[in-house]
Write an enzyme that holds these catalytic residues in place. Structure first.
Site, PDB file in Angstrom:
ATOM      1  N   LYS A   1     -17.688 -44.861  50.301  1.00  0.00           N
ATOM      2  CA  LYS A   1     -17.881 -43.908  49.507  1.00  0.00           C
ATOM      3  C   LYS A   1     -18.739 -43.087  49.591  1.00  0.00           C
ATOM      4  O   LYS A   1     -19.123 -41.608  49.237  1.00  0.00           O
ATOM      5  CB  LYS A   1     -18.532 -45.195  48.256  1.00  0.00           C
ATOM      6  CG  LYS A   1     -17.920 -45.647  47.521  1.00  0.00           C
ATOM      7  CD  LYS A   1     -17.012 -44.984  46.407  1.00  0.00           C
ATOM      8  CE  LYS A   1     -15.261 -44.562  46.988  1.00  0.00           C
ATOM      9  NZ  LYS A   1     -14.344 -45.113  47.071  1.00  0.00           N
TER      10      LYS A   1
ATOM     11  N   GLU B   1     -17.095 -50.685  52.117  1.00  0.00           N
ATOM     12  CA  GLU B   1     -16.413 -49.915  51.002  1.00  0.00           C
ATOM     13  C   GLU B   1     -17.136 -48.699  50.733  1.00  0.00           C
ATOM     14  O   GLU B   1     -17.164 -48.005  49.958  1.00  0.00           O
ATOM     15  CB  GLU B   1     -15.587 -50.704  49.971  1.00  0.00           C
ATOM     16  CG  GLU B   1     -15.383 -49.496  48.341  1.00  0.00           C
ATOM     17  CD  GLU B   1     -14.644 -48.739  48.782  1.00  0.00           C
ATOM     18  OE1 GLU B   1     -14.155 -48.399  49.716  1.00  0.00           O
ATOM     19  OE2 GLU B   1     -14.433 -47.724  47.235  1.00  0.00           O
TER      20      GLU B   1
ATOM     21  N   ASN C   1       6.055 -30.836  46.345  1.00  0.00           N
ATOM     22  CA  ASN C   1       5.104 -31.587  46.677  1.00  0.00           C
ATOM     23  C   ASN C   1       5.885 -32.485  48.115  1.00  0.00           C
ATOM     24  O   ASN C   1       6.458 -32.750  47.656  1.00  0.00           O
ATOM     25  CB  ASN C   1       4.626 -32.776  45.403  1.00  0.00           C
ATOM     26  CG  ASN C   1       3.591 -34.026  45.992  1.00  0.00           C
ATOM     27  OD1 ASN C   1       2.836 -33.649  47.127  1.00  0.00           O
ATOM     28  ND2 ASN C   1       3.758 -34.796  45.003  1.00  0.00           N
ATOM     29  N   GLY C   2       5.063 -32.951  48.779  1.00  0.00           N
ATOM     30  CA  GLY C   2       5.650 -33.798  50.446  1.00  0.00           C
ATOM     31  C   GLY C   2       6.216 -32.706  51.321  1.00  0.00           C
ATOM     32  O   GLY C   2       5.195 -31.510  51.548  1.00  0.00           O
TER      33      GLY C   2
ATOM     34  N   ARG D   1      -4.732 -33.968  42.557  1.00  0.00           N
ATOM     35  CA  ARG D   1      -4.493 -34.128  43.947  1.00  0.00           C
ATOM     36  C   ARG D   1      -4.009 -32.692  45.674  1.00  0.00           C
ATOM     37  O   ARG D   1      -3.366 -33.056  46.200  1.00  0.00           O
ATOM     38  CB  ARG D   1      -2.602 -34.040  43.003  1.00  0.00           C
ATOM     39  CG  ARG D   1      -2.227 -35.179  42.779  1.00  0.00           C
ATOM     40  CD  ARG D   1      -1.214 -34.615  41.547  1.00  0.00           C
ATOM     41  NE  ARG D   1       0.159 -34.944  42.937  1.00  0.00           N
ATOM     42  CZ  ARG D   1      -0.151 -36.388  43.097  1.00  0.00           C
ATOM     43  NH1 ARG D   1       0.081 -37.159  42.462  1.00  0.00           N
ATOM     44  NH2 ARG D   1       1.551 -36.677  43.690  1.00  0.00           N
TER      45      ARG D   1
ATOM     46  N   LYS E   1      -6.622 -36.564  45.652  1.00  0.00           N
ATOM     47  CA  LYS E   1      -6.324 -38.103  45.241  1.00  0.00           C
ATOM     48  C   LYS E   1      -4.858 -39.308  45.643  1.00  0.00           C
ATOM     49  O   LYS E   1      -5.623 -40.078  46.095  1.00  0.00           O
ATOM     50  CB  LYS E   1      -6.224 -38.532  43.783  1.00  0.00           C
ATOM     51  CG  LYS E   1      -6.367 -39.781  43.002  1.00  0.00           C
ATOM     52  CD  LYS E   1      -7.462 -40.068  43.318  1.00  0.00           C
ATOM     53  CE  LYS E   1      -7.521 -41.495  42.425  1.00  0.00           C
ATOM     54  NZ  LYS E   1      -9.136 -42.200  42.701  1.00  0.00           N
TER      55      LYS E   1
ATOM     56  N   CYS F   1      -0.355 -32.269  46.815  1.00  0.00           N
ATOM     57  CA  CYS F   1      -0.124 -31.412  46.033  1.00  0.00           C
ATOM     58  C   CYS F   1       0.853 -31.898  44.489  1.00  0.00           C
ATOM     59  O   CYS F   1       0.889 -32.961  44.176  1.00  0.00           O
ATOM     60  CB  CYS F   1       0.898 -30.722  46.187  1.00  0.00           C
ATOM     61  SG  CYS F   1       0.560 -30.272  48.345  1.00  0.00           S
TER      62      CYS F   1
ATOM     63  N   TRP G   1      -2.941 -29.038  49.005  1.00  0.00           N
ATOM     64  CA  TRP G   1      -3.307 -29.607  49.650  1.00  0.00           C
ATOM     65  C   TRP G   1      -2.606 -29.326  51.133  1.00  0.00           C
ATOM     66  O   TRP G   1      -1.465 -29.734  51.529  1.00  0.00           O
ATOM     67  CB  TRP G   1      -3.283 -30.968  49.341  1.00  0.00           C
ATOM     68  CG  TRP G   1      -4.430 -31.247  50.477  1.00  0.00           C
ATOM     69  CD1 TRP G   1      -5.729 -31.850  50.228  1.00  0.00           C
ATOM     70  CD2 TRP G   1      -4.060 -32.400  51.541  1.00  0.00           C
ATOM     71  NE1 TRP G   1      -6.287 -32.464  50.980  1.00  0.00           N
ATOM     72  CE2 TRP G   1      -5.205 -33.424  52.224  1.00  0.00           C
ATOM     73  CE3 TRP G   1      -2.722 -33.026  52.315  1.00  0.00           C
ATOM     74  CZ2 TRP G   1      -4.798 -33.692  52.914  1.00  0.00           C
ATOM     75  CZ3 TRP G   1      -1.965 -33.599  52.992  1.00  0.00           C
ATOM     76  CH2 TRP G   1      -3.887 -33.958  54.033  1.00  0.00           C
TER      77      TRP G   1
ATOM     78  N   GLU H   1     -17.473 -40.387  52.237  1.00  0.00           N
ATOM     79  CA  GLU H   1     -16.318 -39.449  52.091  1.00  0.00           C
ATOM     80  C   GLU H   1     -16.363 -38.110  50.876  1.00  0.00           C
ATOM     81  O   GLU H   1     -16.127 -37.119  50.585  1.00  0.00           O
ATOM     82  CB  GLU H   1     -14.859 -40.148  51.057  1.00  0.00           C
ATOM     83  CG  GLU H   1     -15.405 -41.369  49.626  1.00  0.00           C
ATOM     84  CD  GLU H   1     -14.183 -41.578  49.398  1.00  0.00           C
ATOM     85  OE1 GLU H   1     -13.409 -40.776  49.529  1.00  0.00           O
ATOM     86  OE2 GLU H   1     -14.380 -42.403  48.676  1.00  0.00           O
TER      87      GLU H   1
ATOM     88  N   HIS I   1     -24.115 -54.813  69.929  1.00  0.00           N
ATOM     89  CA  HIS I   1     -22.864 -54.745  71.265  1.00  0.00           C
ATOM     90  C   HIS I   1     -22.752 -53.641  71.526  1.00  0.00           C
ATOM     91  O   HIS I   1     -21.932 -52.995  71.719  1.00  0.00           O
ATOM     92  CB  HIS I   1     -21.661 -55.632  70.780  1.00  0.00           C
ATOM     93  CG  HIS I   1     -22.133 -56.614  70.691  1.00  0.00           C
ATOM     94  ND1 HIS I   1     -22.030 -57.800  71.767  1.00  0.00           N
ATOM     95  CD2 HIS I   1     -21.930 -57.519  69.985  1.00  0.00           C
ATOM     96  CE1 HIS I   1     -22.697 -59.298  70.883  1.00  0.00           C
ATOM     97  NE2 HIS I   1     -21.886 -59.114  70.165  1.00  0.00           N
TER      98      HIS I   1
HETATM   99  C1  F6R Z   1     -11.381 -43.763  48.918  1.00  0.00           C
HETATM  100  C2  F6R Z   1     -10.178 -43.706  47.905  1.00  0.00           C
HETATM  101  C3  F6R Z   1      -9.274 -43.649  49.216  1.00  0.00           C
HETATM  102  C4  F6R Z   1      -7.720 -44.765  48.586  1.00  0.00           C
HETATM  103  C5  F6R Z   1      -6.775 -44.939  49.221  1.00  0.00           C
HETATM  104  C6  F6R Z   1      -4.915 -45.200  49.192  1.00  0.00           C
HETATM  105  O1  F6R Z   1     -12.206 -43.284  47.438  1.00  0.00           O
HETATM  106  O2  F6R Z   1      -9.770 -43.702  46.963  1.00  0.00           O
HETATM  107  O3  F6R Z   1      -8.913 -44.207  50.569  1.00  0.00           O
HETATM  108  O4  F6R Z   1      -7.981 -45.650  47.855  1.00  0.00           O
HETATM  109  O5  F6R Z   1      -5.834 -43.180  49.642  1.00  0.00           O
HETATM  110  O6  F6R Z   1      -4.860 -44.709  47.525  1.00  0.00           O
HETATM  111  P1  F6R Z   1      -3.657 -45.631  46.914  1.00  0.00           P
HETATM  112  O7  F6R Z   1      -4.525 -46.741  46.244  1.00  0.00           O
HETATM  113  O8  F6R Z   1      -3.204 -44.707  45.500  1.00  0.00           O
HETATM  114  O9  F6R Z   1      -2.700 -46.078  47.783  1.00  0.00           O
END
Ligand code: F6R
Length: 633
Positions: free
Chosen positions: A510, A506, A102-103, A27, A628, A2, A76, A513, A529
């Site tokens: 990408k 990774e 937020n939280g 957020r 984010k 949020c 969120w 998501e 396996h």
């Molecule tokens: C995926 C992504 C997330 C962050 C994860 C950690 O694209 O961005 O998987 O890497 O939520 O976030 P931070 O780095 O802010 O702790």
């Protein structure tokens, strides 16, 4: 999760709140709301389900609700579905207290029952409404003013919060409180601001102050004051934000993600240059022999003095734990190969959410490396605190200056990626990886596991990585074309060995998501396996094979998939042209030291994820169900 914003001052608050919220939509974006006060009138509260644009349309971009003091929120959902009813701000019955949060308030059920016992009723399913009504309860019960009512609430609630609250009896004032969720204050000639993150207020001020845990603040039109839990004023330095406001805008790109993908050469270069310097600039070389100083222009040195990681400290470290979430965890996985190879030191990678509840036995010389873009991820922050409670040294690799993780770790290596807005990380990932490479070289140098010549070779090479990323980006149209061909697919498998397997993890994240295509990353030798039974004619399989020592092995695993009908995409280094005999579509990245190929190989996979999502018409910068910065457990 949020985002919250507040403003009180000389300007109309509505448009400022909406503008700030638009910078915080990363957020959370399932509902939004604002409360604006005109003088001593009760606040007007407007909320809307859905994106911020729905709220904005309802209040004509904020102009329909006059007033120079207000708070806003983009949500969120945690407690309660994303409905207008559950959207913030929440209010006490007589509008005495209006607040955004937020939280997560962990003991909200218990508090709700207590309040119900005292005659309160509830209209939403949120923990925030409970917090607002608890403040109202203490305010009325003790009649000691907003700061004291907030302090009493803070002592009573468990969990994490950044709260912004207006009290009916205090027109033109906003009160705030914080524990484990980010909150910054800003001040300008026009008024005072609060926000979950800097980009929300950067357009109006660069002078900010970070509120610490268990602190409160009072904002009026011309100043803010910070208080501790006793209600005593705490002196806080005002810091100047030096980023370019442009950095937080799209700058002509269709999406933040594409812009940030293109910013990677710069993000990596800035991060590398912060620690890899011509020898003459590096600390301590004044005393070096003349011959070394003469050649100083060609020699490079690692200078980690900014994070206080001295050679003496490094010499005491005999094992490393890399701890992070999501993509940052994938950085840790990739880094573990590089560190173990160069510095010959055992590295263990832990997901922060697992680490925090796991019984682990660190040796006396274990060091925890905590990786986080935001520096606010709840699990990562908790893992840092756990590592500290175990008595081990902590080094944070963090992008957001002044974030909680940065402030609490023993040492901080800042990545210089600049603000990252797209939910899917790209440039922060690359900058984190470069920081880890530097760490690996530093440990190797101090521990004497590589010689001076090899160190110079690696340092010269890491400085070339940004230019090589640029080259990979020049090839983006091929990936765009490939993505348009495969946008309809349902599944993708990525396979690789060693360092390449970390790249696959990774790349797979990408893809899934943002495009919502199911994808899985597997160590190339592991697929047979069990998982290979999912491969059908036409299934996309991406083989990442950049490591010369295991290249042939990965190729054999790719052939196994091809013989089961998979369509193969190969990702390798220029020169490995035999890949074309196996794969139907091959992407090459420039040659670099094999230990740094992850920094290049990830780029085509980021582009692939991006273009697949664009082709499928998905909201690239704001994928569903995500936010984010994950500030809840
Ligand atoms: C995926 C992504 C997330 C962050 C994860 C950690 O694209 O961005 O998987 O890497 O939520 O976030 P931070 O780095 O802010 O702790």
């Amino acid at each position: 999760m949020c985002g919250i914003v507040g403003f009180t001052g000389k300007l109309q608050a509505g448009p400022i709140l909406l503008d700030g919220l638009s910078k915080l939509e990363y957020r959370g974006y399932d509902s939004a709301g604002v409360a604006v006060r005109d003088g001593s009138e009760d606040p007007v509260v407007v909320k809307a389900k859905g994106r911020l644009s729905v709220l904005s349309a309802k209040i004509d971009g904020g102009t329909a609700i006059p007033g120079t003091c207000g708070i806003g929120h983009t949500r969120w959902a945690t407690h309660g579905e994303p409905t207008e009813q559950n959207a913030h701000p929440h209010v006490s019955e007589d509008f005495l207290v209006v607040g955004v949060h937020n939280g997560i308030i962990e003991n909200y059920q218990e508090l709700k029952e207590k309040l119900i016992g005292n005659g309160y009723t509830f209209y939403s399913e949120t923990d925030t409404e409970v917090a607002v009504k608890l403040i109202d309860y203490y305010y009325k019960k003790y009649k000691v003013g907003p700061i004291d009512a907030l302090a009493k609430t803070m002592v009573r609630v468990r969990g994490s919060y950044a709260l912004a609250v207006m009290f009916r009896d205090y027109p033109g004032e906003i009160y705030a409180a914080r524990k484990d969720s980010p909150l910054i204050l800003g001040v300008s000639e026009e008024g005072c601001f609060l926000a979950s993150d800097v980009p929300a207020i950067l357009k109006y001020t660069r002078n900010v102050c970070y509120i610490d845990n268990l602190e409160m603040a009072r904002l009026t039109a011309d100043k803010f004051e910070v208080y501790d839990l006793n209600g005593d004023v705490v002196r806080k330095p005002v810091k100047e934000i030096t980023w370019d406001a442009e950095a937080a805008e799209k700058g002509g790109f269709r999406h933040f993600m594409l812009k940030e993908i293109h910013e990677q050469p710069h993000a990596v270069e800035a991060t590398v240059n912060s620690a890899v310097k011509p020898a003459a600039q590096a600390e301590g070389l004044e005393a070096a022999p003349e011959k070394v100083r003469e050649n100083a222009d060609e020699l490079l040195e690692i200078d980690l003095s900014a994070c206080g990681l001295t050679e003496e400290i490094v010499k005491t470290v005999s094992s490393i734990w890399m701890i992070a979430c999501g993509s940052a965890y994938h950085v840790g996985l990739a880094a573990s190969y590089v560190i173990e190879d160069l510095a010959q030191i055992p590295v263990r990678c832990e997901l922060a959410s697992e680490f925090r509840y796991r019984k682990l036995m660190p040796g006396p010389e274990t060091m925890a490396v905590i990786i986080s873009q935001s520096g606010e991820t709840a699990d990562t922050l908790a893992a840092l605190r756990k590592a500290k409670s175990l008595g081990i040294r902590t080094l944070a690799i963090v992008n957001v200056v002044g974030s909680s993780i940065a402030r609490e770790a023993d040492h901080v290596f800042y990545t210089l990626a600049g603000p990252e807005i797209a939910v899917a990380t790209t440039k922060a990932y690359s900058a984190q990886l470069a920081a880890c490479d530097i760490l690996a070289m530093y440990f190797a140098k101090v521990r004497g596991t590589i010689g001076a010549e090899r160190l110079q070779e690696l340092l010269q090479e890491i400085r070339k990585v940004p230019g090589k990323i640029e080259k990979v980006l020049e090839d983006k149209e091929r990936i765009q074309w490939f993505a348009s061909k495969f946008a309809h697919m349902n599944d993708a498998f990525l396979i690789g060995r060693g360092l390449d397997s970390a790249v696959c993890m990774e790349g797979s994240l990408k893809i899934k998501e943002i495009s919502y295509i199911h994808s899985e990353a597997y160590a190339a030798g592991e697929l047979k396996h069990g998982t290979i039974s999912l491969v059908e004619p036409g299934t996309l399989a991406i083989g990442v094979a950049t490591q010369p020592a295991i290249y042939e092995k990965t190729l054999s695993n790719m052939v196994e998939l091809k013989s089961r009908g998979a369509y193969l995409m190969g990702l390798t280094v220029y020169g490995h042209y035999a890949m074309e005999d196996t794969a139907a579509f091959t992407v090459y990245v420039p040659k670099t030291d094999p230990l740094f190929t992850a920094n290049l190989a990830v780029i085509p996979l980021q582009l692939l994820g991006y273009y697949l999502a664009v082709n499928r018409g998905e909201d690239v910068d704001k994928p569903r169900n995500l936010a984010k910065s994950v500030t809840v457990e």
